[in-house]
Structure formats: C-alpha cells, structure tokens
Design a protein around this motif. Sequence first.
Motif, PDB file in Angstrom:
ATOM      1  N   ALA A  14       0.855  -1.185   0.000  1.00 39.42           N
ATOM      2  CA  ALA A  14       0.000   0.000   0.000  1.00 39.42           C
ATOM      3  C   ALA A  14       0.891   1.235   0.000  1.00 39.42           C
ATOM      4  O   ALA A  14       2.105   1.154   0.252  1.00 39.42           O
ATOM      5  N   PHE A  15       0.316   2.385  -0.250  1.00 41.66           N
ATOM      6  CA  PHE A  15       1.121   3.602  -0.368  1.00 41.66           C
ATOM      7  C   PHE A  15       1.989   3.819   0.870  1.00 41.66           C
ATOM      8  O   PHE A  15       3.149   4.235   0.771  1.00 41.66           O
ATOM      9  N   GLU A  16       1.441   3.542   2.054  1.00 47.59           N
ATOM     10  CA  GLU A  16       2.153   3.840   3.300  1.00 47.59           C
ATOM     11  C   GLU A  16       3.362   2.928   3.522  1.00 47.59           C
ATOM     12  O   GLU A  16       4.267   3.277   4.270  1.00 47.59           O
ATOM     13  N   MET A  17       3.350   1.765   2.886  1.00 47.84           N
ATOM     14  CA  MET A  17       4.487   0.856   3.015  1.00 47.84           C
ATOM     15  C   MET A  17       5.633   1.316   2.119  1.00 47.84           C
ATOM     16  O   MET A  17       5.429   1.682   0.965  1.00 47.84           O
ATOM     17  N   TYR A  18       6.818   1.299   2.658  1.00 42.37           N
ATOM     18  CA  TYR A  18       8.017   1.693   1.916  1.00 42.37           C
ATOM     19  C   TYR A  18       7.915   3.113   1.383  1.00 42.37           C
ATOM     20  O   TYR A  18       8.495   3.462   0.356  1.00 42.37           O
ATOM     21  N   GLN A  19       7.118   3.939   2.069  1.00 40.66           N
ATOM     22  CA  GLN A  19       7.090   5.381   1.824  1.00 40.66           C
ATOM     23  C   GLN A  19       6.839   5.738   0.354  1.00 40.66           C
ATOM     24  O   GLN A  19       7.516   6.568  -0.240  1.00 40.66           O
ATOM     25  N   GLY A  20       5.853   5.076  -0.238  1.00 36.49           N
ATOM     26  CA  GLY A  20       5.428   5.431  -1.587  1.00 36.49           C
ATOM     27  C   GLY A  20       6.353   5.013  -2.708  1.00 36.49           C
ATOM     28  O   GLY A  20       6.217   5.483  -3.847  1.00 36.49           O
ATOM     29  N   ARG A  21       7.286   4.084  -2.427  1.00 34.37           N
ATOM     30  CA  ARG A  21       8.263   3.700  -3.459  1.00 34.37           C
ATOM     31  C   ARG A  21       7.616   3.105  -4.695  1.00 34.37           C
ATOM     32  O   ARG A  21       8.037   3.372  -5.820  1.00 34.37           O
ATOM     33  N   LEU A  22       6.601   2.261  -4.502  1.00 31.02           N
ATOM     34  CA  LEU A  22       5.983   1.621  -5.665  1.00 31.02           C
ATOM     35  C   LEU A  22       5.313   2.646  -6.567  1.00 31.02           C
ATOM     36  O   LEU A  22       5.387   2.542  -7.798  1.00 31.02           O
ATOM     37  N   LEU A  23       4.680   3.649  -5.988  1.00 33.27           N
ATOM     38  CA  LEU A  23       4.033   4.694  -6.787  1.00 33.27           C
ATOM     39  C   LEU A  23       5.063   5.468  -7.597  1.00 33.27           C
ATOM     40  O   LEU A  23       4.867   5.716  -8.796  1.00 33.27           O
ATOM     41  N   VAL A  24       6.153   5.843  -6.966  1.00 34.79           N
ATOM     42  CA  VAL A  24       7.189   6.590  -7.687  1.00 34.79           C
ATOM     43  C   VAL A  24       7.798   5.724  -8.783  1.00 34.79           C
ATOM     44  O   VAL A  24       8.047   6.189  -9.904  1.00 34.79           O
TER      45      VAL A  24
END
Length: 330
Positions: free
Chosen positions: A158-168
């Motif tokens: 989810a966005f909160e996991m790994y501080q948004g890394r997947l979104l970036v």
Amino acid sequence: MKMSLVGLCAAALLVSNASAETINVKAWGITWEQGLQEIADAFTKETGIKVNPIPQTSSTEGLVQISQNRANPNVDVWFTTSSVAARAQNDTELFAKIDLDALTNKDDIISSGISENWVGAYYYPLNVVYRGDAVDAPITKWEDLWNEGYKNNIAAPAFEMYQGRLLVLASVLNGGDITNIDPGFDALKRLAPNVSVWFPSDSDARKAIATGEVDILVATPVFKEALAEDVDNLQMVIPAPTPITYDVMMLVNTPKKDSATKFIDYVLNKDAQEKLAAGHFSVPVNRKAQAPEEISGLMPAEDQLISIDEVILNEHADEWSRRFHSEIAK
C-alpha cells in the motif's frame, strides 16, 4: 623525574576522561540485536567512548521522545528512516548538521546516502520474490507484473508501506517521476486487477505469500530470508531501476557532537557496514562493503538506484495516500 610523573598523571587523566565519556544512541531494538550492539562494543574498545543504547519502537515515537527533551536532549545519535529524517531536519535547533569533513569514510559512501542532515546506515531495495514453481516464466523486470496472467496473484505494498516507493517507481517506468506522479497512478490502476492484496504491514505481506494466497510479492529482500522455511523454491529478483529506502543516522544537537560524529563514522566503516547488512539482510551504503551473498549478485549498478526526494514525498504524502485508497486500493 617529577615532570615525568606529572606528565604520566595528566595522560592517565585524559584516558580516564575519554573512557568515562558516554554517548546515547537511539535505535530500534532489532537494530541493536542484529549488529549495532557488536559495532558499539568495538567502537568503545577502540576509542574508549562508551555507547549507551536507548530503544525506540518506531521512528515517529523516537522523534516525539527526542523532541520532548529538547531543552536537555538525552540522545546524541538517532537512527531513523529517511522519510522521518526529512521532517526532523527542519528542526535546526534540535538537530545538528553533520561535519562531513570529519567522516573518514565519506568518499566510500554512495552518493545518495550521505548529506549534512543525515547519513545512511544501510538501505533496502524494492524487489520481487515469487514462487518459482507457480510462475510460468521467471520474472526479470518490473513490467512483467502487469502481465494479464498474474491476475489476483500479487501482493503489493500500500502507499504507506516503503514510503510510496511503488508509486514513484510506476511513475518512472511510464515517463514520469516524483514531480510528475500522474503516470504512476495510471500505471497502478492498470496493475490493480493483478493485485490480490495491497498490504499495509510486513505481517500481512508474509501471510499473503506463506499461505498461498498469492505467488508474487513486491517487497524488500528480508522476505526472501524470512520465508525460506515456509515457501519452497522462492525466487528473488531486484529489477532496475530500483527504488531504495534508507535507515539513517542523525546528529542531535548536544555537547557531545564530536564523539557522536566519531560513532557515525565508525558505523560507516567496511566491517561495521557488513555486520549491519548481514543482520538486516540489506545493502551497505559503503561501496567497499559487501551485501549478503543472495543480494549482492542481484543488485543493479548505483546509477540505476532511485533515491526518493523525501521532502517532496512528505509534502504530498497525505494527498497521494487519499488518492491511492480512493482510486486504486478501493
């Protein structure tokens, strides 16, 4: 003879003062258990400066505790995440700039892992682990996750996991970046049919793949080690470009800044870096240090690492989190 005796006494006093000096280092309990205590003991043996551990359960809790004692801080070095450090560094009264010229190991640190506000202790790459006997073809690149054959078969953060890394990452893969995030949201919308679980915690991620709910997990390398006994034929790949997440060291503004800086520098030496990386199944920030064998052979080159601008991420985190949960993880 008398002068010699005075000199000896003075030298003894200096040694006594050095050995009596203590710095307080705040870190997670698991960090102490998985290498930092051994490093602190070696530092004390070499310098005479004692290291007193002060535990924290989270970076946010640590920041609150340090802030509450700002009039007389009881912490000299603080271990935290890079995202929390980006917020804390604005408090220039409580946190001191690090004298980079005093760091003997500074030239060996990867470029994105060192600044005057914080210095990385180690980092985690975002990666993919998957059941080799359940996936038809080996996963070799990020784009493979969008394969229609993986419908409802991925656990992703989810966005909160790994501080948004997947979104970036999704944005970068589709022509954007952290300053142009819309391509990332569009890409995650396309990925959503393949995602069975948008996990909010490590325990949820482990459960999803250990129970067979999914065969593919987007996470960090520690899951490869943690799941080895529960999941047969678990494979790991670290595709490029690779978002990374730092755990870092910050310098609290106390009278012991010189000794605290020596400790930070000591944590950056090759041997200390390898101890931390082995304990955390992570990657050293010191280029001369080796990551655990299962990771080192998979890591992309340094210029393929995506180091997130935490200031920009923090600025938009609330907005992007709401958007993620309303548009993607519905």
